[in-house]
Write an enzyme that holds these catalytic residues in place. Sequence first.
Site, short mmCIF file in Angstrom:
data_model
loop_
_atom_site.label_atom_id
_atom_site.label_comp_id
_atom_site.label_asym_id
_atom_site.label_seq_id
_atom_site.Cartn_x
_atom_site.Cartn_y
_atom_site.Cartn_z
N HIS A 1 0.80 -1.22 0.00
CA HIS A 1 0.00 0.00 0.00
C HIS A 1 0.84 1.27 0.00
O HIS A 1 0.28 2.36 0.20
CB HIS A 1 -0.92 0.03 1.22
CG HIS A 1 -2.12 -0.85 1.11
ND1 HIS A 1 -3.27 -0.47 0.46
CD2 HIS A 1 -2.34 -2.11 1.56
CE1 HIS A 1 -4.16 -1.46 0.52
NE2 HIS A 1 -3.62 -2.46 1.19
N LYS B 1 -8.10 13.35 5.60
CA LYS B 1 -7.30 12.14 5.63
C LYS B 1 -6.19 12.32 6.64
O LYS B 1 -6.06 13.37 7.28
CB LYS B 1 -6.73 11.77 4.27
CG LYS B 1 -5.86 12.84 3.63
CD LYS B 1 -5.14 12.28 2.42
CE LYS B 1 -6.12 11.69 1.44
NZ LYS B 1 -5.69 10.41 0.92
N ARG B 2 -5.36 11.30 6.79
CA ARG B 2 -4.24 11.35 7.73
C ARG B 2 -3.37 12.57 7.42
O ARG B 2 -3.14 12.92 6.27
CB ARG B 2 -3.43 10.05 7.57
CG ARG B 2 -2.23 9.91 8.46
CD ARG B 2 -1.78 8.45 8.46
NE ARG B 2 -1.58 7.96 7.11
CZ ARG B 2 -0.38 7.91 6.50
NH1 ARG B 2 0.69 8.36 7.12
NH2 ARG B 2 -0.27 7.40 5.29
N LYS C 1 0.99 14.35 1.86
CA LYS C 1 -0.39 14.60 1.45
C LYS C 1 -0.66 16.09 1.25
O LYS C 1 -1.68 16.48 0.73
CB LYS C 1 -1.36 13.99 2.47
CG LYS C 1 -1.24 12.46 2.54
CD LYS C 1 -2.16 11.88 3.59
CE LYS C 1 -1.98 10.40 3.79
NZ LYS C 1 -2.47 9.58 2.66
N THR D 1 -8.56 6.40 -1.25
CA THR D 1 -9.93 5.89 -1.38
C THR D 1 -10.96 6.95 -1.00
O THR D 1 -12.10 6.86 -1.43
CB THR D 1 -10.15 4.64 -0.52
OG1 THR D 1 -9.69 4.89 0.81
CG2 THR D 1 -9.41 3.45 -1.09
N LYS E 1 -14.81 7.98 -2.49
CA LYS E 1 -16.03 8.23 -1.71
C LYS E 1 -16.61 9.60 -2.07
O LYS E 1 -17.83 9.75 -2.23
CB LYS E 1 -15.71 8.16 -0.22
CG LYS E 1 -15.22 6.81 0.25
CD LYS E 1 -14.48 6.89 1.57
CE LYS E 1 -13.70 5.61 1.84
NZ LYS E 1 -12.70 5.76 2.89
#
Length: 801
Positions: A348, A534-535, A540, A643, A647
Amino acid sequence: MKLTCAQFKKDFLSEIETLYSTALNDTSTIGQFIALGQLVRRYNSQSWTRTAKLYRDQHQKQVYYFSIEFLPGRLLASNLLNLNLLDTVKKGLKELGLDFETISRAEPDPALGNGGLGRLAACYMDAMASLKIAGNGNGIRYRYGLFKQVFMDGYQVELPDDWLHHGNVWETRRDNKSCLVQFGGNVWLQPQPDGSLQPQYENTDDVLAVPYDVGIVGYHNDITNTLRLWSAELPPSASESYSSQEQRDRISDITKVLYPDDSNSAGQQLRLRQEYFFSSAGVQSIVRDFCASHHGLRNLGKKVAIHINDTHPTLVIPEMMRLLMDEHHCTWDVAWTLTTQVMSYTNHTILQEALETWPIDMFKGLLPRIYQIIVEIDRRYREQQTPIFGKALVDQTAPLGNGQVRMAYLAVIGSHSVNGVAPLHTELLKTDVLRGLYQVYPERFNNKTNGIATRRWVQLANQPSAHLIDQTIGTDWRRQPDLLQTLLPYQQDDHFLHQLGQVKQINKQALAAYVQRTMGIKIRTDAIYDVQIKRLHAYKRQLLHVFEILREYFELKDHPQAPFVPRVHVFGAKAAPSYHYAKAIIKLINVVADLVNQDPAIGDRLKVVFIPNYGVSIAELIIPAADVVSEQISTASKEASGTSNMKLMANGALSLATYDGANIDIIQAAGAENEYPFGLKVDEVYDYYHRGNYHAADFYQADPELKRILDSLVDGTIPGIPTVGREIYDSLLRYNDEFFVLADYRAYVTQQQQISRDFQDQPTWQQRSLANIAASGHFAADLAVARYADDIWQVPHERLN
């Protein structure tokens, strides 16, 4: 399942009386939830029993999905939906004077995961049950999960998340399925009369692994699979061997929290203990159950599939070897053949720190027998591959090297299948991260793009949208998500587009009400809702999003009378407790939020909302309200898939996205004209790496707007961040911006400005939103899991069409 409203009310009142010996009006909301959960479990109990019997009688091949995270979210509504009882229960409760949503909110949100990895595991469990795959989850029953996030003076503070305070209504303790897991001690091989070697153990540190099973209900199909979560407890010999509280705490700590701080040796040991604990318990349970219904082990590979979800459960490979050789007396060659037949591995990440390595000295002391087996795997790998590929490549790819046990390499060598989770990610595994092992085992590598459970993320989280889709194309899409593509002709239907816009408004109103109630911030519902959830991690690039907020803020301050399309920027993110830089970014976001939200000159034209303690339930509120996904802005090549982008897409949000992970597939599926791609591409990022010619200061000097934003971190424009501001400023300029934030800034701003212009044309915007919804079925977990079943696990499943 068929159930009348009258029967449900009778059963529910009976459950209340049985549990509490009182009338309904004398119960609390949590009490009502527990009663309802117990009742739902009873409704489903026969299905769970029948499913296990069905799998046994038909000798179905069992899939065991090992993951250190499972993030299921609240299960009440999900279970009722899949049992086809949701409407009946809602109606019955209403007739009893109760509100289903209020009761549902009393359910704890299990803190068993951190983000995408755990949520993917939960989505895949849902999909396996709904496809009638004999699927089992295997993980850890964390007492406190990750942590409860609160903000104090803008800083993240971690508190215990006591999600088990009232127990877990969905779980069943299985004492008779417990296993003993051994750590430490001395292990040596004792020659036997037949010439074999038998390991002998002394002074081991024993832990009892007790399973708690949770039923995973399939969608309208009378199938209930099992998620097994292990709890670490004192072994039967505890009274003799564990006399001190410190010794007892060492056991309970194994399943106390997810991802304990590993910035020191003690934390690293605890993480390794966690990983071996649930890997060993799970494999012991699998082999025990297999032997109970089969004669011998020769068909193990035909009847069992073990899937390693990221590197954390890689110890299932040497643990399976240990059991087959030490307890079932298989030869090495037989055990290795069976093990590789059974094992498959999903990678991942391409981040080196997430590939997991352990210092050999620590590993050998904690897991001596497992280390012996890995030494032999390493020796045989080197012996077999060096004549073919040369010493240099084999040294780079062997399980042992540079004083470390290398888990990702062990996972590849011990599995028959290795997959990435988006085409770009899989290609990078082949050409970069696992390049040497791809040369050795090219046939093992394949791609399986991630997917999401549309049942939860559309049918439950966005019921107004689901009902509109039902009215438009019928209900078959609920079982066959690829039928969402039949919505495309409605791009020219003005009435439908207007209804789609109304759905978004309903969801914005729900989020705005929550924000006002819990945070005291009033946000308007005609603004662009720009979401990043998200994290919190530097790659990111939440930082890029913060810079856009500052740009908008300065624009409003400089030109207060100029036209401005209102914006609400929404964040949800947790940082790892030991990740100092990520926590500094959290502080910056909160300080900027205060600066913007409290400025009377800005009013309600610009708001920043950082919702604390982000998790599944909060995501279910944010995602349906989002207009723009500014969340998928990771540096190209760093995000394996993503992901949450899927969504948000399924709920009609347009992607503001880099060319990274599954963003590329989303852009292709929905059409580039319906998204906002920007920034460096992978070959450009790697070109910077190879040439070593990236100079962040050049972008800073060449762009006055960007320079102003960066300077605001250190010149007092943003109050209250002298240390944090300097740290972030230096990371970008002094330490040369590791994740190319400055290189992508201008392209990002250009697309943000285009979004503001495009949002004003609502009919066209809704057409593009619909294009995303229609294409989202391509990323359904059911389709993804069906590909795993066909190509990797070799198990039958119900067809989706």
